[in-house]
Motif scaffolding. Structure first.
Motif, mmCIF file in Angstrom:
data_model
loop_
_atom_site.group_PDB
_atom_site.id
_atom_site.type_symbol
_atom_site.label_atom_id
_atom_site.label_comp_id
_atom_site.label_asym_id
_atom_site.label_seq_id
_atom_site.Cartn_x
_atom_site.Cartn_y
_atom_site.Cartn_z
ATOM 1 N N GLN A 22 0.831 -1.207 0.000
ATOM 2 C CA GLN A 22 0.000 0.000 0.000
ATOM 3 C C GLN A 22 0.865 1.256 0.000
ATOM 4 O OE1 GLN A 22 -3.508 -0.165 -0.201
ATOM 5 N NE2 GLN A 22 -3.134 1.964 -0.796
ATOM 6 N N ARG A 23 2.027 1.175 0.648
ATOM 7 C CA ARG A 23 2.935 2.324 0.650
ATOM 8 C C ARG A 23 3.382 2.650 -0.771
ATOM 9 N NH1 ARG A 23 6.462 0.454 4.129
ATOM 10 N NH2 ARG A 23 8.330 0.230 2.863
ATOM 11 N N VAL A 24 3.686 1.619 -1.537
ATOM 12 C CA VAL A 24 4.096 1.840 -2.933
ATOM 13 C C VAL A 24 2.940 2.406 -3.738
ATOM 14 C CG1 VAL A 24 4.860 0.699 -5.048
ATOM 15 C CG2 VAL A 24 5.862 0.045 -2.854
ATOM 16 N N VAL A 25 1.764 1.843 -3.552
ATOM 17 C CA VAL A 25 0.595 2.315 -4.299
ATOM 18 C C VAL A 25 0.309 3.787 -3.978
ATOM 19 C CG1 VAL A 25 -1.910 2.076 -4.555
ATOM 20 C CG2 VAL A 25 -0.448 0.044 -4.551
ATOM 21 N N ASP A 26 0.343 4.141 -2.692
ATOM 22 C CA ASP A 26 0.063 5.523 -2.295
ATOM 23 C C ASP A 26 1.104 6.489 -2.839
ATOM 24 O OD1 ASP A 26 -2.121 4.614 -0.918
ATOM 25 O OD2 ASP A 26 -1.132 4.587 1.044
ATOM 26 N N ARG A 27 2.342 5.999 -2.951
ATOM 27 C CA ARG A 27 3.408 6.884 -3.412
ATOM 28 C C ARG A 27 3.316 7.151 -4.924
ATOM 29 N NH1 ARG A 27 8.428 8.214 -1.413
ATOM 30 N NH2 ARG A 27 7.352 8.044 0.580
#
Length: 358
Positions: free
Chosen positions: A11-16
């Motif tokens: 999710q961190r990658v997606v949000d970034r």
């Protein structure tokens, strides 16, 4: 061993990356379940295209004409680590457009997984080193298990060994309350060389090394503001534990160490070790023996004892005439009622000098 792909990292990658893309991004686990998405309503649902990509290890392309069961046009690219699929990245949109973008997301997640695994490995190694060195210094470890732990791990240290402790002269307070020593040339050498087992605790940086490998460590200590205590060369675990306990006693009483040296050998610190083991009252009694000596007389006495009674060496060190040295020693004997030229009485004076540092 492949690292699992967690929802938090995904999710961190997606949000970034989502703000920079005009396409929806999904990240699925190896079973095809969506674990991260720009569309939160899809998290926890099964993506058939991702499951196929995970099973085959090949990208699955969904054309607009093939949209079905919640699958939208786009691509699903597997994330491989150590030859195994650990997840899948899905991007919606025209396949020819989103395929290069999916490749970038896959690469990003793989690099993050490798970094996290490396960090986990480093943390595990540091924890093992700390546990090993703490057992050495604090005792209570059977020699057989200790020798096994010394031989395994990274780097392997089959022996003979030396244990060292690095102290920061600028640190104040008792060892348990001082910040661990990690900076400076010694810490840099330990971090980059990969030849030592090390850990910071009880106000010192403890370093276990092969007995023949002390030269670089000594040179680094000489170039820093730190003090390096070098234990004895030990061929067995029992002698290594004994050396470690002796170093531990000195680390706990850094104020009694010689003030001018950057590198101190345990074999030359018998008087300091004796004072470290004494009750405070006994050490105070010894310190009182030299309480009436001036600073000049104490410096002369220390130089004389360090020189083994050589007047020429004391004269060279202090830039003083031989007759001046003799006069000072006579006055020291008069004030303390102890003759520095007498071996037994010189020992008492030596212990008095060490005790007075406290």
């Amino acid at each position: 061993m492949s690292a699992p792909l967690g929802s938090a990292l995904a999710q961190r990658v997606v949000d970034r990356i989502s703000p920079t893309l005009h396409h929806n991004v999904n990240v699925m686990d190896a079973a095809g379940l969506i674990i991260a998405s720009r569309d939160a309503s899809r998290i926890g649902t099964l993506h058939a295209g991702a499951r196929e990509a995970a099973a085959t290890g090949k990208p699955v392309v969904i054309r607009p004409s093939a949209e079905r069961d919640g699958m939208r046009a786009g691509v699903n690219c597997p994330i491989e680590l150590d030859g195994a699929v650990v997840g899948v990245v899905g991007l919606t949109g025209a396949p020819d457009v989103v395929m290069p973008l999916a490749d970038v997301v896959v690469l990003t997640i793989r690099l993050l997984l490798e970094r996290d695994r490396e960090m986990d490995s480093t943390a595990l190694r540091e924890a093992r080193d700390r546990e090993l060195l703490a057992r050495l210094v604090n005792g209570g470890s059977p020699s057989v298990s200790l020798e096994r732990d010394l031989a395994k791990g990274s780097p392997s240290l089959p022996g003979p060994w030396r244990l060292a402790a690095v102290l920061d002269r600028s640190s104040a307070g008792p060892p348990a309350h001082r910040l661990p020593v990690r900076s400076g040339p010694v810490g840099d050498l330990v971090s980059r060389s990969g030849r030592y087992r090390s850990a910071s605790f009880q106000g010192a940086l403890w370093i276990l090394l092969a007995a023949h490998d002390a030269g670089a460590l000594s040179a680094a200590a000489s170039d820093s503001g730190s003090v390096l205590l070098l234990g004895d060369t030990c061929t067995g675990t029992e002698s290594l534990q004994s050396s470690a306990r002796s170093l531990g006693l000195l680390v706990a009483r850094p104020e009694i160490l010689p003030p001018a040296s950057a590198v101190l050998h345990l074999r030359e610190l018998s008087a300091e070790l004796a004072v470290a083991c004494m009750p405070r009252e006994t050490a105070g009694h010894l310190a009182a023996r030299i309480a009436d000596l001036t600073d000049t007389q104490r410096t002369t006495l220390s130089a004389f004892l360090d020189a083994g009674g050589s007047f020429s060496e004391v004269s060279r060190v202090l830039y003083a005439h031989r007759n001046t040295i003799i006069q000072r020693l006579d006055r020291i004997a008069e004030v303390t009622q102890l003759n520095p030229r007498n071996a037994h009485q010189a020992l008492t004076l030596r212990l008095g000098l060490v005790a007075a540092r406290a």
